[in-house]
Write a protein that holds these residues in place. Structure first.
Motif, PDB file in Angstrom:
ATOM      1  N   GLU A  48       0.831  -1.208   0.000  1.00 30.50           N
ATOM      2  CA  GLU A  48       0.000   0.000   0.000  1.00 30.50           C
ATOM      3  C   GLU A  48       0.862   1.253   0.000  1.00 30.50           C
ATOM      4  O   GLU A  48       0.599   2.223  -0.732  1.00 30.50           O
ATOM      5  N   LEU A  49       1.893   1.230   0.809  1.00 30.41           N
ATOM      6  CA  LEU A  49       2.788   2.382   0.930  1.00 30.41           C
ATOM      7  C   LEU A  49       3.572   2.630  -0.358  1.00 30.41           C
ATOM      8  O   LEU A  49       3.543   3.735  -0.920  1.00 30.41           O
ATOM      9  N   LEU A  50       4.285   1.599  -0.827  1.00 36.35           N
ATOM     10  CA  LEU A  50       5.143   1.792  -1.992  1.00 36.35           C
ATOM     11  C   LEU A  50       4.339   2.080  -3.252  1.00 36.35           C
ATOM     12  O   LEU A  50       4.648   3.016  -4.004  1.00 36.35           O
ATOM     13  N   ALA A  51       3.306   1.275  -3.502  1.00 37.49           N
ATOM     14  CA  ALA A  51       2.514   1.482  -4.713  1.00 37.49           C
ATOM     15  C   ALA A  51       1.818   2.838  -4.672  1.00 37.49           C
ATOM     16  O   ALA A  51       1.807   3.577  -5.667  1.00 37.49           O
ATOM     17  N   GLY A  52       1.247   3.181  -3.527  1.00 39.33           N
ATOM     18  CA  GLY A  52       0.535   4.445  -3.425  1.00 39.33           C
ATOM     19  C   GLY A  52       1.434   5.648  -3.644  1.00 39.33           C
ATOM     20  O   GLY A  52       1.078   6.589  -4.363  1.00 39.33           O
ATOM     21  N   GLU A  53       2.625   5.618  -3.060  1.00 40.31           N
ATOM     22  CA  GLU A  53       3.531   6.748  -3.215  1.00 40.31           C
ATOM     23  C   GLU A  53       4.196   6.761  -4.592  1.00 40.31           C
ATOM     24  O   GLU A  53       4.558   7.829  -5.095  1.00 40.31           O
ATOM     25  N   MET A  54       4.343   5.600  -5.223  1.00 42.24           N
ATOM     26  CA  MET A  54       4.793   5.581  -6.616  1.00 42.24           C
ATOM     27  C   MET A  54       3.745   6.239  -7.508  1.00 42.24           C
ATOM     28  O   MET A  54       4.072   7.030  -8.401  1.00 42.24           O
ATOM     29  N   ALA A  55       2.479   5.893  -7.275  1.00 47.06           N
ATOM     30  CA  ALA A  55       1.407   6.505  -8.058  1.00 47.06           C
ATOM     31  C   ALA A  55       1.408   8.018  -7.886  1.00 47.06           C
ATOM     32  O   ALA A  55       1.246   8.780  -8.847  1.00 47.06           O
ATOM     33  N   ARG A  56       1.621   8.494  -6.663  1.00 53.91           N
ATOM     34  CA  ARG A  56       1.660   9.936  -6.414  1.00 53.91           C
ATOM     35  C   ARG A  56       2.837  10.573  -7.163  1.00 53.91           C
ATOM     36  O   ARG A  56       2.711  11.661  -7.747  1.00 53.91           O
ATOM     37  N   THR A  57       3.986   9.909  -7.151  1.00 51.64           N
ATOM     38  CA  THR A  57       5.154  10.401  -7.878  1.00 51.64           C
ATOM     39  C   THR A  57       4.864  10.522  -9.372  1.00 51.64           C
ATOM     40  O   THR A  57       5.342  11.450 -10.040  1.00 51.64           O
ATOM     41  N   LEU A  58       4.069   9.609  -9.897  1.00 48.54           N
ATOM     42  CA  LEU A  58       3.714   9.625 -11.319  1.00 48.54           C
ATOM     43  C   LEU A  58       2.648  10.664 -11.646  1.00 48.54           C
ATOM     44  O   LEU A  58       2.297  10.852 -12.810  1.00 48.54           O
ATOM     45  N   GLY A  59       2.126  11.333 -10.623  1.00 50.07           N
ATOM     46  CA  GLY A  59       1.105  12.349 -10.846  1.00 50.07           C
ATOM     47  C   GLY A  59      -0.302  11.800 -10.875  1.00 50.07           C
ATOM     48  O   GLY A  59      -1.234  12.498 -11.274  1.00 50.07           O
ATOM     49  N   LEU A  60      -0.486  10.557 -10.407  1.00 55.00           N
ATOM     50  CA  LEU A  60      -1.811   9.957 -10.394  1.00 55.00           C
ATOM     51  C   LEU A  60      -2.549  10.362  -9.116  1.00 55.00           C
ATOM     52  O   LEU A  60      -1.920  10.596  -8.072  1.00 55.00           O
ATOM     53  N   PRO A  61      -3.880  10.413  -9.165  1.00 58.92           N
ATOM     54  CA  PRO A  61      -4.658  10.886  -8.009  1.00 58.92           C
ATOM     55  C   PRO A  61      -4.800   9.805  -6.937  1.00 58.92           C
ATOM     56  O   PRO A  61      -5.508   8.827  -7.111  1.00 58.92           O
ATOM     57  N   VAL A  62      -4.111  10.001  -5.827  1.00 58.24           N
ATOM     58  CA  VAL A  62      -4.128   9.078  -4.692  1.00 58.24           C
ATOM     59  C   VAL A  62      -4.396   9.874  -3.427  1.00 58.24           C
ATOM     60  O   VAL A  62      -3.760  10.906  -3.210  1.00 58.24           O
ATOM     61  N   PRO A  63      -5.338   9.446  -2.580  1.00 58.58           N
ATOM     62  CA  PRO A  63      -5.540  10.150  -1.307  1.00 58.58           C
ATOM     63  C   PRO A  63      -4.258  10.126  -0.462  1.00 58.58           C
ATOM     64  O   PRO A  63      -3.417   9.234  -0.626  1.00 58.58           O
ATOM     65  N   GLU A  64      -4.147  11.096   0.430  1.00 53.84           N
ATOM     66  CA  GLU A  64      -2.955  11.150   1.280  1.00 53.84           C
ATOM     67  C   GLU A  64      -2.804   9.841   2.063  1.00 53.84           C
ATOM     68  O   GLU A  64      -3.761   9.283   2.596  1.00 53.84           O
ATOM     69  N   ILE A  65      -1.570   9.361   2.127  1.00 49.81           N
ATOM     70  CA  ILE A  65      -1.225   8.174   2.913  1.00 49.81           C
ATOM     71  C   ILE A  65      -0.439   8.647   4.135  1.00 49.81           C
ATOM     72  O   ILE A  65       0.471   9.468   4.003  1.00 49.81           O
ATOM     73  N   VAL A  66      -0.789   8.136   5.297  1.00 51.02           N
ATOM     74  CA  VAL A  66      -0.105   8.522   6.526  1.00 51.02           C
ATOM     75  C   VAL A  66       0.232   7.275   7.342  1.00 51.02           C
ATOM     76  O   VAL A  66      -0.438   6.247   7.241  1.00 51.02           O
ATOM     77  N   PHE A  67       1.292   7.377   8.130  1.00 48.53           N
ATOM     78  CA  PHE A  67       1.533   6.376   9.156  1.00 48.53           C
ATOM     79  C   PHE A  67       0.570   6.650  10.308  1.00 48.53           C
ATOM     80  O   PHE A  67       0.259   7.812  10.605  1.00 48.53           O
ATOM     81  N   MET A  68       0.103   5.582  10.949  1.00 53.73           N
ATOM     82  CA  MET A  68      -0.905   5.754  11.996  1.00 53.73           C
ATOM     83  C   MET A  68      -0.564   4.880  13.202  1.00 53.73           C
ATOM     84  O   MET A  68      -0.495   3.648  13.093  1.00 53.73           O
ATOM     85  N   GLN A  69      -0.347   5.522  14.332  1.00 50.72           N
ATOM     86  CA  GLN A  69      -0.091   4.806  15.575  1.00 50.72           C
ATOM     87  C   GLN A  69      -1.421   4.391  16.208  1.00 50.72           C
ATOM     88  O   GLN A  69      -2.335   5.210  16.340  1.00 50.72           O
ATOM     89  N   LEU A  70      -1.492   3.123  16.581  1.00 44.53           N
ATOM     90  CA  LEU A  70      -2.704   2.577  17.190  1.00 44.53           C
ATOM     91  C   LEU A  70      -2.373   2.005  18.561  1.00 44.53           C
ATOM     92  O   LEU A  70      -1.427   1.210  18.696  1.00 44.53           O
ATOM     93  N   ASP A  71      -3.140   2.406  19.553  1.00 47.15           N
ATOM     94  CA  ASP A  71      -2.950   1.923  20.926  1.00 47.15           C
ATOM     95  C   ASP A  71      -3.921   0.769  21.158  1.00 47.15           C
ATOM     96  O   ASP A  71      -5.135   0.908  20.971  1.00 47.15           O
ATOM     97  N   ALA A  72      -3.406  -0.377  21.587  1.00 49.47           N
ATOM     98  CA  ALA A  72      -4.237  -1.557  21.807  1.00 49.47           C
ATOM     99  C   ALA A  72      -5.327  -1.322  22.844  1.00 49.47           C
ATOM    100  O   ALA A  72      -6.329  -2.051  22.872  1.00 49.47           O
ATOM    101  N   ASP A  73      -5.173  -0.305  23.689  1.00 55.39           N
ATOM    102  CA  ASP A  73      -6.192  -0.010  24.704  1.00 55.39           C
ATOM    103  C   ASP A  73      -7.539   0.362  24.077  1.00 55.39           C
ATOM    104  O   ASP A  73      -8.582   0.246  24.730  1.00 55.39           O
ATOM    105  N   LEU A  74      -7.530   0.794  22.811  1.00 54.09           N
ATOM    106  CA  LEU A  74      -8.788   1.134  22.143  1.00 54.09           C
ATOM    107  C   LEU A  74      -9.709  -0.075  22.015  1.00 54.09           C
ATOM    108  O   LEU A  74     -10.918   0.068  21.844  1.00 54.09           O
ATOM    109  N   ALA A  75      -9.146  -1.252  22.096  1.00 53.30           N
ATOM    110  CA  ALA A  75      -9.952  -2.474  21.976  1.00 53.30           C
ATOM    111  C   ALA A  75     -10.971  -2.584  23.103  1.00 53.30           C
ATOM    112  O   ALA A  75     -12.017  -3.231  22.939  1.00 53.30           O
TER     113      ALA A  75
END
Length: 257
Positions: A48-75
């Motif tokens: 997801e990361l590599l393909a998505g950011e390659m697509a963005r580099t090529l000028g293709l329309p891709v929503p912003e990709i972000v790293f996301m920290q998740l705390d297990a306490d949310l469970a």
């Protein structure tokens, strides 16, 4: 790339095989979270990361990709045991895509894609070996009268069989014949000439350095995580060398329609 924190689990997206979810982050935005602990594991996040950011580099329309920290306490606040297990298994660093509210799945009756854009998307999907852009599963959204590319977790099929990645880098991609946009991709030769040079060696190296070490699972083919990260770089450098068999096959598939 930005790194955010999940503050609220909103709702699951059960149409996805890995049970992604809409979550709220600490920037008050909504995102589609892809869980590291889902059945496809961290390799789906790398794709997801590599393909998505390659697509963005090529000028293709891709929503912003972000790293996301998740705390297990949310469970603890989730009543569904399946979701609880998924959150606990994904404690730590995950990946998320900007949520596009009101977007609808691509349908040719709603939008006829321009040949240039369709050709660029077909070329890109052949490059990354994306098996998930078919009539059965388009993974294209229409939002604000534009096409948007989503869901690249099934791309980069080569990284499921390390040891053959360089030999397979020059392989064509026969499944491009099933691409939902292939009928409109009448400018593939032009796309090949334009796009290949945008992914130069420096950019490929930058993109592969984005892969978090925590997502690189131990593998007997590599001495350490940096060697595994470099294997992605080597694969794409070789795949982008001319002549590109994946581009030729896409042209032949279009001509055969």
């Amino acid at each position: 790339m930005r790194t955010l924190n999940v503050v609220r689990y909103v709702t699951p997206l059960r149409e996805g095989g890995s049970l992604p979810a809409i979550v709220e982050a600490d920037d008050d935005g909504l995102y589609v979270l892809k869980f590291r602990g889902a059945g496809q594991g961290p390799k789906a996040l790398i794709a997801e990361l590599l393909a998505g950011e390659m697509a963005r580099t090529l000028g293709l329309p891709v929503p912003e990709i972000v790293f996301m920290q998740l705390d297990a306490d949310l469970a603890r606040t989730e009543p569904d045991p399946e979701i609880q297990d998924l959150i606990r298994a994904s404690d730590g660093l995950n990946l998320a895509i900007d949520y596009l509210p009101g977007a609808i799945a691509f349908d040719a009756l709603a939008m006829q894609p321009e040949p240039a854009l369709a050709s660029q998307i077909v070329w890109f999907d052949a490059l990354v070996g994306n098996v998930d852009r078919t009539a059965r599963n388009v993974n294209l959204l229409i939002w604000h009268r534009r096409l948007w590319l989503i869901d690249h977790g099934a791309a980069l099929i080569f990284h499921h069989r390390w040891g053959e990645h360089l030999e397979r880098a020059t392989d064509p991609f026969p499944r491009i014949a099933e691409h939902v946009l292939l009928p409109w991709a009448s400018a593939l030769r032009e796309a090949d000439a334009q796009l290949a040079e945008r992914l130069d060696a420096a950019r490929i190296a930058e993109l592969t350095q984005l892969i978090p070490e925590a997502w690189l699972q131990p593998d007997a083919a590599f001495a350490d995580p940096s060697a595994q990260r470099d294997a992605y770089r080597q694969h794409f450098l070789r795949r982008l060398q001319a002549p590109r068999s994946f581009a030729s096959m896409a042209e032949k598939a279009h001509a055969a329609l």
